[in-house]
Design a protein around this motif. Structure first.
Motif, PDB file in Angstrom:
ATOM      1  N   SER A 144      -8.384   6.919   4.594  1.00 56.02           N
ATOM      2  CA  SER A 144      -7.257   6.884   5.543  1.00 56.02           C
ATOM      3  C   SER A 144      -7.728   6.965   6.988  1.00 56.02           C
ATOM      4  N   GLY A 145      -9.036   7.183   7.198  1.00 50.48           N
ATOM      5  CA  GLY A 145      -9.569   7.234   8.563  1.00 50.48           C
ATOM      6  C   GLY A 145      -9.542   8.625   9.169  1.00 50.48           C
ATOM      7  N   THR A 146      -8.889   9.599   8.489  1.00 49.15           N
ATOM      8  CA  THR A 146      -8.876  10.976   8.992  1.00 49.15           C
ATOM      9  C   THR A 146     -10.091  11.706   8.433  1.00 49.15           C
ATOM     10  N   LYS A 147     -10.248  12.970   8.845  1.00 46.70           N
ATOM     11  CA  LYS A 147     -11.408  13.740   8.351  1.00 46.70           C
ATOM     12  C   LYS A 147     -11.263  14.093   6.877  1.00 46.70           C
ATOM     13  N   GLN A 148     -10.008  14.037   6.374  1.00 49.15           N
ATOM     14  CA  GLN A 148      -9.761  14.426   4.987  1.00 49.15           C
ATOM     15  C   GLN A 148     -10.257  13.349   4.025  1.00 49.15           C
ATOM     16  N   GLN A 149     -10.847  13.780   2.915  1.00 44.00           N
ATOM     17  CA  GLN A 149     -11.353  12.828   1.925  1.00 44.00           C
ATOM     18  C   GLN A 149     -10.293  12.536   0.864  1.00 44.00           C
ATOM     19  N   GLU A 150     -10.278  11.288   0.422  1.00 37.32           N
ATOM     20  CA  GLU A 150      -9.404  10.895  -0.686  1.00 37.32           C
ATOM     21  C   GLU A 150     -10.265  10.472  -1.871  1.00 37.32           C
ATOM     22  N   ILE A 151      -9.649  10.478  -3.045  1.00 37.34           N
ATOM     23  CA  ILE A 151     -10.311   9.995  -4.265  1.00 37.34           C
ATOM     24  C   ILE A 151      -9.565   8.742  -4.700  1.00 37.34           C
ATOM     25  N   VAL A 152     -10.313   7.673  -4.979  1.00 35.79           N
ATOM     26  CA  VAL A 152      -9.707   6.447  -5.519  1.00 35.79           C
ATOM     27  C   VAL A 152     -10.189   6.308  -6.957  1.00 35.79           C
ATOM     28  N   ILE A 153      -9.219   6.168  -7.873  1.00 33.11           N
ATOM     29  CA  ILE A 153      -9.577   6.061  -9.293  1.00 33.11           C
ATOM     30  C   ILE A 153      -9.041   4.758  -9.866  1.00 33.11           C
ATOM     31  N   SER A 154      -9.683   4.306 -10.933  1.00 32.87           N
ATOM     32  CA  SER A 154      -9.227   3.118 -11.644  1.00 32.87           C
ATOM     33  C   SER A 154      -8.872   3.525 -13.063  1.00 32.87           C
ATOM     34  N   ARG A 155      -7.641   3.194 -13.452  1.00 30.73           N
ATOM     35  CA  ARG A 155      -7.209   3.418 -14.834  1.00 30.73           C
ATOM     36  C   ARG A 155      -7.057   2.051 -15.500  1.00 30.73           C
TER      37      ARG A 155
END
Length: 356
Positions: A23-34
């Motif tokens: 998202s471009g912020t300092k916070q990390q995201e997780i992207v998963i594939s189901r």
């Protein structure tokens, strides 16, 4: 008339998981594939809960998934290889909460074919290029750049094909800002295929091959190839440049080997076993998944054996050369298809059987 395909009950098993600042912020995201669904998850470090930001049907089987960040960039893009015969680069737009398609390159026929790239994916740690490979023969390298509006652009594909070669694993090797390099585990079966006696098959060895992308001449060369004494199933890239010694960890049965070209000697370390397994000499042990965590001052690897045991691996260096591999029992969790170590200090485990 428009026909619409909708699965009422969506898949719950996670095949692939990656993390980054999408998202471009300092916070990390997780992207998963189901399977055919891509989800963007966010983790709340205060409560420890994971909640879904976005769930998107892609109407294709996702075969590989990796994050990439351009040099000097603040956000990660998502590279997806699928059975559509295309490689797609997506950007997560947090304002609209959608995944926007930045680029789409067609490279082969549809379907999970063994010579159409899409099974393996590796990125240059500095975000300059990525390699997408097939189970057999074909490998393509794409160079990433920016245009005058600072948008992501992609080059035409550079071929690194080698016929009669089966690939087991591909990683991007951290070489700092030198020419990007990719490490591959390969087997050349040409002689074994033509020898009806079976002797050549017994003598065929697995190769660790380094491919170098020459940015000046704009082509890919096989830089270095060496036969391995025993078969391996996975490669783990070691941080390089100013952050580490570079090179790869080769995960073999019952042991893990550190390799790097140049004057570096191979460092070998056995995989710790459970007490009842020590009596059974014939039972081998392999690593099935791994996660790398690095900061400016240190790095370590978390690897998981096929019994679910997690081990923490650290490397001891002296003058830029690795002198020792230290492997320490960490915990036991259900066997994972993918693991992510987040900057907040949490470990996300996408389990094969059991809770995520």
């Amino acid at each position: 008339m428009y026909l619409y395909n909708l699965t009422l009950q969506k898949a719950t098993a996670i095949q692939l998981a990656i993390h980054g600042n999408f998202s471009g912020t300092k916070q990390q995201e997780i992207v998963i594939s189901r399977g055919k669904i891509i989800e963007v998850l966010r983790h709340d470090p205060n409560t420890g809960k994971v909640y879904t930001l976005l769930s998107e049907e892609v109407f294709a089987i996702v075969r590989c998934l990796l994050p990439i960040r351009l040099t000097g960039g603040t956000k990660d893009y998502i590279i997806i290889g699928s059975d559509s015969g295309r490689v797609v680069i997506l950007e997560y737009n947090s304002q609209k909460n959608i995944l926007e398609k930045v680029h789409q390159e067609t490279m082969g026929k549809t379907g999970c074919r063994r010579i159409v790239p899409g099974q393996y994916l590796a990125t240059d740690p500095k975000g300059r290029a990525f390699m997408i490979g097939a189970v057999e023969k074909q490998k393509l390298v794409y160079i990433l750049n920016r245009d005058s509006q600072a948008r992501l652009t992609i080059s035409s594909p550079l071929e690194a094909h080698k016929s009669n070669t089966i690939c087991f694993s591909i990683v991007g090797i951290d070489v700092g800002f030198e020419n990007p390099m990719f490490g591959c585990l390969e087997v050349d079966y040409e002689e074994a295929d033509q020898d009806h006696t079976g002797n050549a098959y017994c003598q065929t060895k697995q190769l660790l091959t380094f491919y170098e992308l020459d940015l000046g001449l704009n082509h890919v060369v096989r830089k270095f190839s060496e036969p391995l004494d025993q078969y391996a199933n996975m490669l783990i890239s070691v941080p390089g440049g100013s952050e580490g010694p570079s090179g790869v960890l080769v995960c073999c049965e019952n042991c893990i080997i550190y390799k790097n070209f140049g004057d570096q000697l191979d460092i070998k370390c056995p995989i710790p076993k459970r007490r009842n397994d020590l009596d059974n000499v014939n039972r081998g042990m392999i690593f099935v998944s791994s996660a790398t965590h690095k900061t400016k001052s240190m790095f370590f690897f978390l690897v998981q054996s096929e019994q679910g045991d997690l081990f923490k691996i650290t490397l001891k260096t002296d003058d830029g050369f690795v002198t020792e591999i230290r492997i320490k029992y960490f915990d036991t969790v259900p066997v994972a298809t993918a693991m992510c170590v987040l900057k907040t200090g949490f470990l996300f485990v996408a389990s094969e059987f059991g809770n995520q």
